[in-house]
Design a protein around this motif. Structure first.
Motif, PDB file in Angstrom:
ATOM      1  N   LEU A 182      65.281  17.875  35.367  1.00  0.00           N
ATOM      2  CA  LEU A 182      65.103  16.758  34.439  1.00  0.00           C
ATOM      3  C   LEU A 182      64.915  15.452  35.202  1.00  0.00           C
ATOM      4  O   LEU A 182      65.683  15.153  36.118  1.00  0.00           O
ATOM      5  CB  LEU A 182      66.336  16.608  33.528  1.00  0.00           C
ATOM      6  CG  LEU A 182      66.775  17.816  32.702  1.00  0.00           C
ATOM      7  CD1 LEU A 182      67.930  17.410  31.800  1.00  0.00           C
ATOM      8  CD2 LEU A 182      65.634  18.384  31.898  1.00  0.00           C
ATOM      9  N   GLY A 183      63.884  14.689  34.800  1.00  0.00           N
ATOM     10  CA  GLY A 183      63.712  13.355  35.379  1.00  0.00           C
ATOM     11  C   GLY A 183      62.490  13.180  36.236  1.00  0.00           C
ATOM     12  O   GLY A 183      62.392  12.205  36.981  1.00  0.00           O
ATOM     13  N   HIS A 185      58.750  12.192  37.407  1.00  0.00           N
ATOM     14  CA  HIS A 185      57.824  11.087  37.097  1.00  0.00           C
ATOM     15  C   HIS A 185      56.437  11.497  37.579  1.00  0.00           C
ATOM     16  O   HIS A 185      56.069  11.211  38.720  1.00  0.00           O
ATOM     17  CB  HIS A 185      58.268   9.797  37.790  1.00  0.00           C
ATOM     18  CG  HIS A 185      59.519   9.202  37.246  1.00  0.00           C
ATOM     19  ND1 HIS A 185      60.180   8.162  37.860  1.00  0.00           N
ATOM     20  CD2 HIS A 185      60.251   9.518  36.129  1.00  0.00           C
ATOM     21  CE1 HIS A 185      61.248   7.845  37.154  1.00  0.00           C
ATOM     22  NE2 HIS A 185      61.316   8.654  36.111  1.00  0.00           N
ATOM     23  N   LYS A 218      59.796  15.549  32.363  1.00  0.00           N
ATOM     24  CA  LYS A 218      59.757  14.138  32.738  1.00  0.00           C
ATOM     25  C   LYS A 218      60.766  13.347  31.905  1.00  0.00           C
ATOM     26  O   LYS A 218      61.067  13.704  30.759  1.00  0.00           O
ATOM     27  CB  LYS A 218      58.358  13.567  32.567  1.00  0.00           C
ATOM     28  CG  LYS A 218      57.831  13.544  31.150  1.00  0.00           C
ATOM     29  CD  LYS A 218      56.425  12.970  31.128  1.00  0.00           C
ATOM     30  CE  LYS A 218      55.864  12.931  29.702  1.00  0.00           C
ATOM     31  NZ  LYS A 218      54.489  12.370  29.667  1.00  0.00           N
ATOM     32  N   ALA A 219      61.278  12.294  32.487  1.00  0.00           N
ATOM     33  CA  ALA A 219      62.215  11.404  31.802  1.00  0.00           C
ATOM     34  C   ALA A 219      62.286  10.108  32.584  1.00  0.00           C
ATOM     35  O   ALA A 219      62.420  10.108  33.802  1.00  0.00           O
ATOM     36  CB  ALA A 219      63.605  12.036  31.713  1.00  0.00           C
ATOM     37  N   TRP A 222      66.077   6.700  33.878  1.00  0.00           N
ATOM     38  CA  TRP A 222      67.058   7.777  33.959  1.00  0.00           C
ATOM     39  C   TRP A 222      68.370   7.405  33.270  1.00  0.00           C
ATOM     40  O   TRP A 222      69.349   7.041  33.918  1.00  0.00           O
ATOM     41  CB  TRP A 222      67.323   8.133  35.425  1.00  0.00           C
ATOM     42  CG  TRP A 222      66.199   8.882  36.067  1.00  0.00           C
ATOM     43  CD1 TRP A 222      65.088   9.388  35.482  1.00  0.00           C
ATOM     44  CD2 TRP A 222      66.107   9.225  37.456  1.00  0.00           C
ATOM     45  NE1 TRP A 222      64.300  10.035  36.391  1.00  0.00           N
ATOM     46  CE2 TRP A 222      64.902   9.933  37.626  1.00  0.00           C
ATOM     47  CE3 TRP A 222      66.903   8.989  38.564  1.00  0.00           C
ATOM     48  CZ2 TRP A 222      64.490  10.420  38.861  1.00  0.00           C
ATOM     49  CZ3 TRP A 222      66.503   9.466  39.792  1.00  0.00           C
ATOM     50  CH2 TRP A 222      65.306  10.184  39.943  1.00  0.00           C
ATOM     51  N   THR A 226      67.622   9.592  27.758  1.00  0.00           N
ATOM     52  CA  THR A 226      66.393  10.265  28.163  1.00  0.00           C
ATOM     53  C   THR A 226      66.679  11.680  28.665  1.00  0.00           C
ATOM     54  O   THR A 226      65.854  12.581  28.503  1.00  0.00           O
ATOM     55  CB  THR A 226      65.653   9.458  29.245  1.00  0.00           C
ATOM     56  OG1 THR A 226      66.540   9.207  30.351  1.00  0.00           O
ATOM     57  CG2 THR A 226      65.164   8.128  28.700  1.00  0.00           C
ATOM     58  N   GLY A 227      67.862  11.876  29.257  1.00  0.00           N
ATOM     59  CA  GLY A 227      68.256  13.232  29.644  1.00  0.00           C
ATOM     60  C   GLY A 227      68.458  14.108  28.422  1.00  0.00           C
ATOM     61  O   GLY A 227      68.063  15.277  28.397  1.00  0.00           O
ATOM     62  N   GLU A 229      67.005  13.633  25.460  1.00  0.00           N
ATOM     63  CA  GLU A 229      65.682  13.876  24.863  1.00  0.00           C
ATOM     64  C   GLU A 229      64.926  14.969  25.614  1.00  0.00           C
ATOM     65  O   GLU A 229      64.293  15.841  25.005  1.00  0.00           O
ATOM     66  CB  GLU A 229      64.877  12.582  24.871  1.00  0.00           C
ATOM     67  CG  GLU A 229      65.394  11.527  23.895  1.00  0.00           C
ATOM     68  CD  GLU A 229      64.790  10.160  24.146  1.00  0.00           C
ATOM     69  OE1 GLU A 229      63.880  10.069  25.013  1.00  0.00           O
ATOM     70  OE2 GLU A 229      65.230   9.182  23.509  1.00  0.00           O
ATOM     71  N   ALA A 230      64.982  14.916  26.944  1.00  0.00           N
ATOM     72  CA  ALA A 230      64.291  15.933  27.742  1.00  0.00           C
ATOM     73  C   ALA A 230      64.867  17.311  27.480  1.00  0.00           C
ATOM     74  O   ALA A 230      64.137  18.309  27.392  1.00  0.00           O
ATOM     75  CB  ALA A 230      64.381  15.578  29.227  1.00  0.00           C
ATOM     76  N   LEU A 251      71.201  11.671  33.578  1.00  0.00           N
ATOM     77  CA  LEU A 251      70.322  12.668  32.966  1.00  0.00           C
ATOM     78  C   LEU A 251      71.078  13.965  32.702  1.00  0.00           C
ATOM     79  O   LEU A 251      70.967  14.561  31.622  1.00  0.00           O
ATOM     80  CB  LEU A 251      69.128  12.941  33.879  1.00  0.00           C
ATOM     81  CG  LEU A 251      68.105  11.821  34.063  1.00  0.00           C
ATOM     82  CD1 LEU A 251      67.178  12.154  35.229  1.00  0.00           C
ATOM     83  CD2 LEU A 251      67.308  11.595  32.786  1.00  0.00           C
TER      84      LEU A 251
END
Length: 336
Positions: A182-183, A185, A218-219, A222, A226-227, A229-230, A251
């Protein structure tokens, strides 16, 4: 009658110059001498006239710390560590947020800002290796974090590659093969996400485990949200996974919340790891396995380098990589 610096010197058995050096944070003082002087200062109740000292020396007694975002726990805890390290040298810290915006990071390096502080600790995110010449400021400067400039100033770096690989190898050793990340770019070349994701891929390939592109989520920025949502998107995709590594702890903590809400057992069904070892990682449910980048050591080394530069050290620039440690906790414990 007010206590003078000469009174402190006589009481401590040192020269007035030594007292001045101790109170100014001069680095090349024996620790026993420093403690003796400070004890005399406290016992006699000596009050340093900062305005007069700063006027004579041309110094403010203040260093700057520029970070992207204090709402991110890593940077808040880094700031706390820097303040503690600076206090050991009699320095005050002025903190500025850049929002990871290029124009604000460039403003931090301007000569006008440099007049406010004696030195600057700077963690840039928007600047890159092509901006190295902009780091040639008249204000002593030490870089923090992931950006690799290779000079022209001192840099205390996180061991992103080895740390991330250690976390992934831990999951693989436990028999996990479909490891989500996760995370990411997409398109980033030199940022933290690119470095840590690259290390994830290296660890997977070195172990003979084929990375699944659909498990790279992607997230950004950080944050926990957003973690979360991912992770919601990953669960909705129907793609199977048995482990997750968040490219930072926030995340991973967001992901843990979502997994728990969906009835996924951690670590039985899905093991979770992060990076940064923020304080919350010790108290989440479950507690989070994470990479400790030695935040306190980073702060200590960076402040010491800056103090040396402020004292006139003209040595060649130095790049120091802080040691990391993998902290295994409940989110992966017992799966090996």
């Amino acid at each position: 009658m007010a206590v003078t610096m000469r009174d402190v010197a006589k009481h401590a058995g040192v020269s007035p110059k030594t007292v001045s050096n101790v109170l100014s944070g001069f680095p090349h003082i024996r620790e026993t001498t420093r403690q003796r002087v400070l004890a005399s200062v406290e016992e006699l109740g000596y009050q340093l006239n900062l305005s007069a000292r700063n006027f004579r020396s041309g110094r403010t007694g203040i260093i700057g710390l520029a970070v992207p975002e204090l709402s991110l726990p890593y940077f808040a805890e880094l700031a706390d560590a820097v303040i503690s390290a600076a206090e050991e040298h009699g320095l005050t810290v002025m903190i500025e947020q850049t929002g990871a915006k290029r124009e604000r990071e460039l403003t931090v390096l301007s000569s006008e800002r440099g007049q406010l502080v004696d030195g600057l600790l700077f963690s840039p995110l928007a600047l890159g290796p092509a901006d190295a010449d902009r780091l040639r400021t008249t204000t002593p400067l030490v870089l923090l974090g992931e950006r690799i400039f290779r000079g022209p100033v001192d840099h205390v770096a996180i061991d992103n590659v080895a740390g991330t690989r250690a976390a992934v190898e831990h999951l693989i050793a436990a028999g996990r093969r479909r490891i989500a990340v996760l995370g990411t770019h997409p398109g980033e070349q030199a940022g933290t996400a690119a470095i840590r994701y690259g290390a994830y891929l290296e660890a997977m390939e070195a172990a003979g485990v084929r990375p699944v592109k659909k498990l790279a989520m992607k997230a950004g920025p950080w944050h926990r949200s957003t973690g979360a949502e991912a992770m919601e998107q990953l669960l909705a995709s129907g793609n199977r996974f048995d482990a997750v590594i968040g490219l930072n702890d926030t995340l991973a903590l967001g992901a843990i919340r979502v997994l728990t809400r969906h009835g996924v057992r951690i670590p039985d069904d899905v093991a979770v790891a992060g990076f940064d070892d923020i304080d919350e990682a010790r108290y989440s449910t479950p507690t989070l396995t994470t990479v400790d980048p030695s935040r306190t050591e980073i702060a200590r080394m960076a402040v010491e380098l800056l103090v040396q530069r402020m004292g006139g050290d003209q040595a060649e620039w130095r790049e120091i990589t802080a040691p990391y440690a993998l902290r295994i906790r409940e989110s992966t414990a017992g799966i090996a």
